[in-house]
Write a protein that holds these residues in place. Sequence first.
Motif, mmCIF file in Angstrom:
data_model
loop_
_atom_site.group_PDB
_atom_site.id
_atom_site.type_symbol
_atom_site.label_atom_id
_atom_site.label_comp_id
_atom_site.label_asym_id
_atom_site.label_seq_id
_atom_site.Cartn_x
_atom_site.Cartn_y
_atom_site.Cartn_z
ATOM 1 N N ALA A 66 0.626 -1.124 0.013
ATOM 2 C CA ALA A 66 0.024 0.095 -0.017
ATOM 3 C C ALA A 66 0.881 1.183 0.034
ATOM 4 C CB ALA A 66 -0.847 0.206 1.135
ATOM 5 N N LYS A 67 1.878 1.376 0.901
ATOM 6 C CA LYS A 67 2.621 2.363 0.800
ATOM 7 C C LYS A 67 3.394 2.680 -0.530
ATOM 8 C CE LYS A 67 6.425 4.429 3.507
ATOM 9 N NZ LYS A 67 7.105 5.140 2.560
ATOM 10 N N GLU A 68 3.866 1.535 -1.177
ATOM 11 C CA GLU A 68 4.693 1.908 -2.506
ATOM 12 C C GLU A 68 3.775 2.421 -3.390
ATOM 13 O OE1 GLU A 68 7.295 -1.104 -5.395
ATOM 14 O OE2 GLU A 68 6.513 -1.898 -3.549
ATOM 15 N N ILE A 69 2.492 2.004 -3.346
ATOM 16 C CA ILE A 69 1.508 2.268 -4.558
ATOM 17 C C ILE A 69 1.330 3.795 -4.017
ATOM 18 C CG2 ILE A 69 -0.847 2.254 -5.239
ATOM 19 C CD1 ILE A 69 -0.295 -0.857 -5.018
ATOM 20 N N ILE A 70 0.813 4.197 -2.946
ATOM 21 C CA ILE A 70 0.496 5.432 -2.451
ATOM 22 C C ILE A 70 1.592 6.424 -2.682
ATOM 23 C CG2 ILE A 70 -0.377 6.998 -0.481
ATOM 24 C CD1 ILE A 70 -2.037 4.272 0.554
#
Length: 157
Positions: free
Chosen positions: A87-91
């Motif tokens: 999630a962090k990578e995408i966000i």
Amino acid sequence: MRYSGVALASLFFNRPLRSMATTYSISDLAREFDLTTRAIRFYEDMGLLQPTRSGPGGRNRVYSGRDRTRLKLTLRAKRLGLSLSEAKEIIDMYDSPRDTGLQLQKFLDVLAQHRRQVEEQMADLQANLDEVKAHQREARALLAKAEAKRGKKTHAA
């Protein structure tokens, strides 16, 4: 076609993003998203949220509209079954000035991998369910035999 990070997030997550000028306390976000303040601090520790500090000694966290949006996207990604690091990578890609085509491709790759995992889990669950059904049939057949035997013994006596 090129999208800004905000437009891309809005496009993907199917909702317009709110103004970034509003600020929120940790309690505001906890109440709005039905989370504990501890969970929000955990997301902060993971680097998903970056509140500013105010008050004596910087004790009070002040979350921006950007933080609220990132929290919302984090919870949506979590519902999709993505890990917090995914999630962090995408966000984080939405904050980047990079080409959005690459961002979307990365997102599609993560979703494809997650879909494969979910499909494997579904196949495992279906196999488990089929096995349970087979055991139920066997148990019912054995029970019917046992009841039939008892019935014969009762009539013979």
